[in-house]
Design a protein around this motif. Structure first.
Motif, PDB file in Angstrom:
ATOM      1  N   SER A   9       0.710  -1.203  -0.050  1.00  0.00           N
ATOM      2  CA  SER A   9       0.041   0.023  -0.019  1.00  0.00           C
ATOM      3  C   SER A   9       0.973   1.191  -0.057  1.00  0.00           C
ATOM      4  O   SER A   9       2.024   1.060   0.196  1.00  0.00           O
ATOM      5  CB  SER A   9      -0.891  -0.014   1.323  1.00  0.00           C
ATOM      6  N   THR A  27     -10.342  -5.576  12.990  1.00  0.00           N
ATOM      7  CA  THR A  27     -11.693  -4.965  12.469  1.00  0.00           C
ATOM      8  C   THR A  27     -12.093  -5.651  11.094  1.00  0.00           C
ATOM      9  O   THR A  27     -13.262  -6.150  10.915  1.00  0.00           O
ATOM     10  CB  THR A  27     -11.340  -3.664  11.853  1.00  0.00           C
ATOM     11  N   HIS A  76      -9.402  -4.194  -3.352  1.00  0.00           N
ATOM     12  CA  HIS A  76     -10.099  -2.916  -3.658  1.00  0.00           C
ATOM     13  C   HIS A  76      -9.729  -1.949  -2.551  1.00  0.00           C
ATOM     14  O   HIS A  76      -9.489  -0.628  -2.961  1.00  0.00           O
ATOM     15  CB  HIS A  76     -11.686  -2.966  -3.920  1.00  0.00           C
ATOM     16  N   HIS A  77      -9.708  -2.396  -1.363  1.00  0.00           N
ATOM     17  CA  HIS A  77      -9.476  -1.277  -0.239  1.00  0.00           C
ATOM     18  C   HIS A  77      -8.089  -1.690   0.372  1.00  0.00           C
ATOM     19  O   HIS A  77      -7.851  -1.273   1.653  1.00  0.00           O
ATOM     20  CB  HIS A  77     -10.657  -1.612   0.819  1.00  0.00           C
ATOM     21  N   ARG A  78      -7.082  -1.975  -0.389  1.00  0.00           N
ATOM     22  CA  ARG A  78      -5.838  -2.111   0.113  1.00  0.00           C
ATOM     23  C   ARG A  78      -5.208  -0.905   0.822  1.00  0.00           C
ATOM     24  O   ARG A  78      -4.471  -1.017   1.890  1.00  0.00           O
ATOM     25  CB  ARG A  78      -4.670  -2.505  -1.121  1.00  0.00           C
ATOM     26  N   GLU A  79      -5.422   0.326   0.161  1.00  0.00           N
ATOM     27  CA  GLU A  79      -4.817   1.486   0.672  1.00  0.00           C
ATOM     28  C   GLU A  79      -5.545   1.715   2.226  1.00  0.00           C
ATOM     29  O   GLU A  79      -4.713   1.993   3.352  1.00  0.00           O
ATOM     30  CB  GLU A  79      -5.213   2.644   0.094  1.00  0.00           C
ATOM     31  N   THR A  80      -6.654   1.463   2.555  1.00  0.00           N
ATOM     32  CA  THR A  80      -7.233   1.843   3.728  1.00  0.00           C
ATOM     33  C   THR A  80      -6.766   0.632   4.807  1.00  0.00           C
ATOM     34  O   THR A  80      -6.491   1.270   6.091  1.00  0.00           O
ATOM     35  CB  THR A  80      -8.902   1.579   3.710  1.00  0.00           C
ATOM     36  N   ILE A  81      -6.799  -0.579   4.509  1.00  0.00           N
ATOM     37  CA  ILE A  81      -6.348  -1.752   5.192  1.00  0.00           C
ATOM     38  C   ILE A  81      -4.742  -1.316   5.625  1.00  0.00           C
ATOM     39  O   ILE A  81      -4.165  -1.552   6.534  1.00  0.00           O
ATOM     40  CB  ILE A  81      -6.548  -3.215   4.669  1.00  0.00           C
ATOM     41  N   MET A 109      -3.086   1.310   6.007  1.00  0.00           N
ATOM     42  CA  MET A 109      -2.777   2.651   6.707  1.00  0.00           C
ATOM     43  C   MET A 109      -3.153   2.263   7.975  1.00  0.00           C
ATOM     44  O   MET A 109      -2.696   2.501   8.909  1.00  0.00           O
ATOM     45  CB  MET A 109      -3.848   3.615   6.216  1.00  0.00           C
ATOM     46  N   ALA A 110      -4.432   1.277   8.146  1.00  0.00           N
ATOM     47  CA  ALA A 110      -4.589   0.875   9.540  1.00  0.00           C
ATOM     48  C   ALA A 110      -3.478  -0.193   9.956  1.00  0.00           C
ATOM     49  O   ALA A 110      -3.296  -0.177  11.208  1.00  0.00           O
ATOM     50  CB  ALA A 110      -6.048  -0.159   9.372  1.00  0.00           C
ATOM     51  N   GLU A 111      -2.944  -0.911   9.276  1.00  0.00           N
ATOM     52  CA  GLU A 111      -1.768  -1.838   9.522  1.00  0.00           C
ATOM     53  C   GLU A 111      -0.710  -0.964   9.860  1.00  0.00           C
ATOM     54  O   GLU A 111      -0.034  -1.551  10.844  1.00  0.00           O
ATOM     55  CB  GLU A 111      -1.594  -2.908   8.671  1.00  0.00           C
TER      56      GLU A 111
END
Length: 190
Positions: A16, A32, A169-174, A176-178
């Motif tokens: 990401s 989550t 599809h949501h690699r960036e959000t995941i 950032m959380a990681e």
């Protein structure tokens, strides 16, 4: 169409913008993601699965004495309960956007079992709109199945054929959380 780059990202993860590699396996380790997938899968798996026939007058009648109704309501295959099968199906959809199962038929052509495949092991090959095959990689080899031999449930799709992996599809959000989890862990360690 799944490219070799897409396949590599699906199996090993892709970085990401936060510099964290995100794959299905790494995403499910996040509390989550785990909680959301588990809530969806267990909630939907609790629902009964009924089979109906449409009557001539437009109404419908529930049937319980067909092979399909028995398979879906009592035992979809020789090792899973209906709850376990539905839970696996929804988990596959929530994580990878697709659920695939091989239809085991009896001598009369009636489906008696649904044998699920890990979604990451299946690749759809298309030549035109009607020539669709599924290539399944497992045990070091590959096997090709016709469209009518595979029960394919797709999640949200952009092409009408293959579901989109919510994780990819949501690699960036995941990611950032990681990255925030890693940063927080290092901060508390020091």
């Amino acid at each position: 169409v799944l490219t070799s780059r897409d396949l590599d990202a699906l199996l090993t993860g892709a970085d990401s913008s936060a510099g964290v590699s995100v794959s299905v396996a790494s995403a499910i380790r996040m509390a989550t993601v785990w909680a959301c997938v588990r809530l969806l899968a267990e909630s939907i798996a609790q629902l009964p699965c009924h089979v109906y026939v449409k009557n001539r007058d437009g109404s419908k009648t529930r049937v319980t004495d067909t092979a399909l109704a028995e398979m879906l309501g009592q035992q979809p295959n020789h090792w899973q309960s209906p709850f376990e099968y539905a839970e696996f199906s929804v988990t596959a959809l929530a994580m990878q956007g697709n659920h695939y199962a091989y239809k085991v038929r009896n001598g009369r052509g009636v489906t008696e079992e649904l044998i699920p495949f890990a979604p990451g092991s299946v690749h759809m090959k298309r030549r035109g709109l009607r020539d669709i095959k599924f290539v399944v990689s497992q045990g070091g080899g590959q096997e090709t199945y016709d469209l009518e031999d595979i029960h394919h449930v797709r999640g949200l799709t952009f092409d009408g054929f293959v579901g989109v992996s919510p994780i990819t599809h949501h690699r960036e959000t995941i990611g950032m959380a990681e990255a925030a989890n890693i940063y927080g862990g290092r901060l508390f360690k020091n």
